[in-house]
Design a protein around this motif. Sequence first.
Motif, PDB file in Angstrom:
ATOM      1  N   MET A 109      27.517  53.606   7.103  1.00 18.51           N
ATOM      2  CA  MET A 109      26.452  54.603   7.197  1.00 18.51           C
ATOM      3  C   MET A 109      25.560  54.503   5.965  1.00 18.51           C
ATOM      4  O   MET A 109      26.024  54.157   4.883  1.00 18.51           O
ATOM      5  CB  MET A 109      27.047  56.009   7.232  1.00 18.51           C
ATOM      6  CG  MET A 109      27.940  56.272   8.410  1.00 18.51           C
ATOM      7  SD  MET A 109      28.572  57.959   8.305  1.00 18.51           S
ATOM      8  CE  MET A 109      29.706  57.951   9.683  1.00 18.51           C
TER       9      MET A 109
ATOM     10  N   HIS B  21      19.541  53.342   2.155  1.00 20.60           N
ATOM     11  CA  HIS B  21      20.385  52.269   1.637  1.00 20.60           C
ATOM     12  C   HIS B  21      21.827  52.440   2.087  1.00 20.60           C
ATOM     13  O   HIS B  21      22.345  53.552   2.125  1.00 20.60           O
ATOM     14  CB  HIS B  21      20.366  52.277   0.110  1.00 20.60           C
ATOM     15  CG  HIS B  21      19.098  51.734  -0.486  1.00 20.60           C
ATOM     16  ND1 HIS B  21      17.865  52.262  -0.209  1.00 20.60           N
ATOM     17  CD2 HIS B  21      18.891  50.711  -1.353  1.00 20.60           C
ATOM     18  CE1 HIS B  21      16.945  51.589  -0.875  1.00 20.60           C
ATOM     19  NE2 HIS B  21      17.534  50.635  -1.575  1.00 20.60           N
ATOM     20  N   TYR B  22      22.463  51.321   2.409  1.00 17.39           N
ATOM     21  CA  TYR B  22      23.890  51.351   2.672  1.00 17.39           C
ATOM     22  C   TYR B  22      24.625  51.322   1.329  1.00 17.39           C
ATOM     23  O   TYR B  22      24.087  50.816   0.347  1.00 17.39           O
ATOM     24  CB  TYR B  22      24.304  50.148   3.523  1.00 17.39           C
ATOM     25  CG  TYR B  22      23.890  50.305   4.968  1.00 17.39           C
ATOM     26  CD1 TYR B  22      24.663  51.063   5.837  1.00 17.39           C
ATOM     27  CD2 TYR B  22      22.724  49.726   5.444  1.00 17.39           C
ATOM     28  CE1 TYR B  22      24.286  51.229   7.156  1.00 17.39           C
ATOM     29  CE2 TYR B  22      22.335  49.893   6.768  1.00 17.39           C
ATOM     30  CZ  TYR B  22      23.125  50.649   7.617  1.00 17.39           C
ATOM     31  OH  TYR B  22      22.753  50.827   8.919  1.00 17.39           O
ATOM     32  N   PRO B  23      25.861  51.834   1.287  1.00 18.49           N
ATOM     33  CA  PRO B  23      26.594  51.859   0.024  1.00 18.49           C
ATOM     34  C   PRO B  23      26.637  50.498  -0.669  1.00 18.49           C
ATOM     35  O   PRO B  23      26.528  50.420  -1.890  1.00 18.49           O
ATOM     36  CB  PRO B  23      27.989  52.313   0.449  1.00 18.49           C
ATOM     37  CG  PRO B  23      27.736  53.186   1.626  1.00 18.49           C
ATOM     38  CD  PRO B  23      26.578  52.554   2.355  1.00 18.49           C
ATOM     39  N   SER B  24      26.766  49.427   0.114  1.00 16.86           N
ATOM     40  CA  SER B  24      26.863  48.103  -0.505  1.00 16.86           C
ATOM     41  C   SER B  24      25.566  47.703  -1.201  1.00 16.86           C
ATOM     42  O   SER B  24      25.536  46.731  -1.937  1.00 16.86           O
ATOM     43  CB  SER B  24      27.234  47.063   0.544  1.00 16.86           C
ATOM     44  OG  SER B  24      26.261  47.039   1.568  1.00 16.86           O
ATOM     45  N   GLN B  25      24.496  48.455  -0.927  1.00 14.80           N
ATOM     46  CA  GLN B  25      23.209  48.129  -1.554  1.00 14.80           C
ATOM     47  C   GLN B  25      22.933  49.026  -2.751  1.00 14.80           C
ATOM     48  O   GLN B  25      21.826  49.026  -3.279  1.00 14.80           O
ATOM     49  CB  GLN B  25      22.090  48.283  -0.520  1.00 14.80           C
ATOM     50  CG  GLN B  25      22.253  47.329   0.647  1.00 14.80           C
ATOM     51  CD  GLN B  25      21.432  47.738   1.853  1.00 14.80           C
ATOM     52  OE1 GLN B  25      21.091  48.905   2.004  1.00 14.80           O
ATOM     53  NE2 GLN B  25      21.118  46.793   2.698  1.00 14.80           N
TER      54      GLN B  25
ATOM     55  N   GLN C  89      26.293  55.055  -6.041  1.00 17.53           N
ATOM     56  CA  GLN C  89      27.273  55.399  -5.005  1.00 17.53           C
ATOM     57  C   GLN C  89      27.992  56.691  -5.346  1.00 17.53           C
ATOM     58  O   GLN C  89      28.209  57.546  -4.495  1.00 17.53           O
ATOM     59  CB  GLN C  89      28.304  54.279  -4.855  1.00 17.53           C
ATOM     60  CG  GLN C  89      27.757  53.029  -4.193  1.00 17.53           C
ATOM     61  CD  GLN C  89      28.881  52.054  -3.857  1.00 17.53           C
ATOM     62  OE1 GLN C  89      29.834  52.383  -3.176  1.00 17.53           O
ATOM     63  NE2 GLN C  89      28.767  50.839  -4.348  1.00 17.53           N
TER      64      GLN C  89
END
Lengths: 265, 292
Positions: free
Chosen positions: A117, A157-161, A167
């Motif tokens: 998400m 943004h996704y967490p990985s970004q 985060q």
Amino acid sequence: MTPVQRATTPDAARPMVEAVAVSKRFGGNEVLTSISLRVERGQVMCVIGPSGSGKSTFLRCINHLEVVDAGRLYVDGELVGYRERGDKLYELKPAEAARQRRDIGMVFQHFNLFPHMTALENIAEAPTTVKGMSRRDALERGRDLLARVGLASHAGHYPSQLSGGQQQRVAIARALAMDPKLMLFDEPTSALDPELVGEVLDVMRELADTGMTMVVVTHEMGFAREVGDAMVFLDGGVVVESGAPRELLANPQHERTKAFLSKVL
Amino acid sequence: MRLRHPGRITVAVILILLVVLFVLDAAQRTAFDWPDVGKYLFDQRISQAALITLQLTVYSMVIGIVLGLILAIMRLSPNPVVKAVSWVYLWIFRGTPVYVQLVFWGLITLIYNSIIIGIPFVHTWDVIKIDWVPPLFFISVVGLSLNEAAYMAEIVRAGLLSVDAGQEEAAKALGMSWGQTMRRIVIPQSMRVIIPPTGNEVISMLKTTTLVAAVPFSLDLFGRARDISAETFVPIPLLIVASLWYLFFTSILMVGQYFLEKRFSRGIGRGRPAIENDPDAPVIVGGVGGVR
Ligand SMILES: Nc1ncnc2c1ncn2[C@@H]1O[C@H](COP(=O)(O)OP(=O)(O)OP(=O)(O)O)[C@@H](O)[C@H]1O
Ligand SMILES: [Mg+2]
């Protein structure tokens, strides 16, 4: 520690968290031994202690992610995880336990954002699924919260970004979206690169200024000194020493506290 | 100019020559009977049978996936009885050949032709005859899907276990129920691990449907091709026709699988949003979003 009474006092005077002789064991290993403490409304309580002393376990007991073996834990006067009938305790059904957890926000060392998400969706998730808030309202609220943690431009943004610090700020916003009355932080900055620690502590400081009750496991002594209202030192599952952070840090009474502080300060 | 990969090019040229030789040779061999292949490829009986094969595949997979999900969750249950039920199911259905299972299902109406009410070996009060004979298509779907469920259970279980425990904990801490946590957090993330092998299962199921001959059900693609060639005495063109249809379906499935996999790896790549579609962007295969 001040002697604790049963939490029957009404509202304002009632402590937010009250632990009465809380014990917890994993198999034969006693991790918490008769912990008693109280966190007043609006207070920031810092918990320090060496690795394996039971800090995380204690936090997890407060929102019933772990089941207490003995003693009682009250949050806002309500017994955590159990119902008291007569002299007996009955464990709450999963749905009732989930209801209690709604009001308690938790922030983890490794953020635990939902990777599938976006930042905004992470924040809007629980209000919609748990509280039944409309998606539109939840997203709007989510945008406000993102702005509050300084990430208004990162909604998609996704967490990985996101960087670790970003985060963790999203994770704080996610917890706040449920309008908790109590926030638990388990070493929120210890997985971060040193240059990212400040931005997370700033958000926590602002949160404390709004009067949020917080229990913070941390090794950031500067933060504890400045923001903390109370501090406990845990070692081997017992509260070795407690007091005002400045006092405790500057003038530890116990040998074990001195030894620990000499290592981390 | 120097060739960069002289070995590779040599091998490729030899292979192409061999393929050309094979094709030229095949075109001339009468046994392949190419005009007949053309005639039967779009024969209505064949295309109807192809539709039945598709139906067998879809129904069996859907039921297999749902049952597999239930079995997987049962296996992860803390309740030892529930766990054991799931384990025994997997033990039986994975431990016996699907062909044998299909023969069994075909005979089920012979085995269970009545319900006996009474105490076994002691006394019988009443015997209720079962008159209902299920259609062979139905029996085929039952046989295929119950077998598939056992394999899907393992795939789903691996998927659920691949999701970091911190995810469940974070959802729980937000007050989400177990069901909400599964539906919204754990299952969507496990899809990334579940989908590739499930795609393979669909493709494999499409081909396994040929085994319904054991039931015996013969209206599927291969069954029909066999029946037609039994009348015309020309088996080879019909084998080719059936193969072409199977190949056509599996090719479509492979394309679909590619897009599904892409869809469910959302949020896993490390790129910034602007380059989200960059095919060269590194993809983290094992971890969850590079959190650790
Ligand atoms: N689920 C569990 N099962 C068994 N033992 C556990 C479990 N969780 C924690 N423990 C044990 O309990 C003790 C206290 O763990 P806890 O995580 O609370 O310590 P901590 O003070 O948070 O340490 P750290 O600073 O390393 O995070 C440790 O000895 C740990 O091994
Ligand atoms: Mg810890």
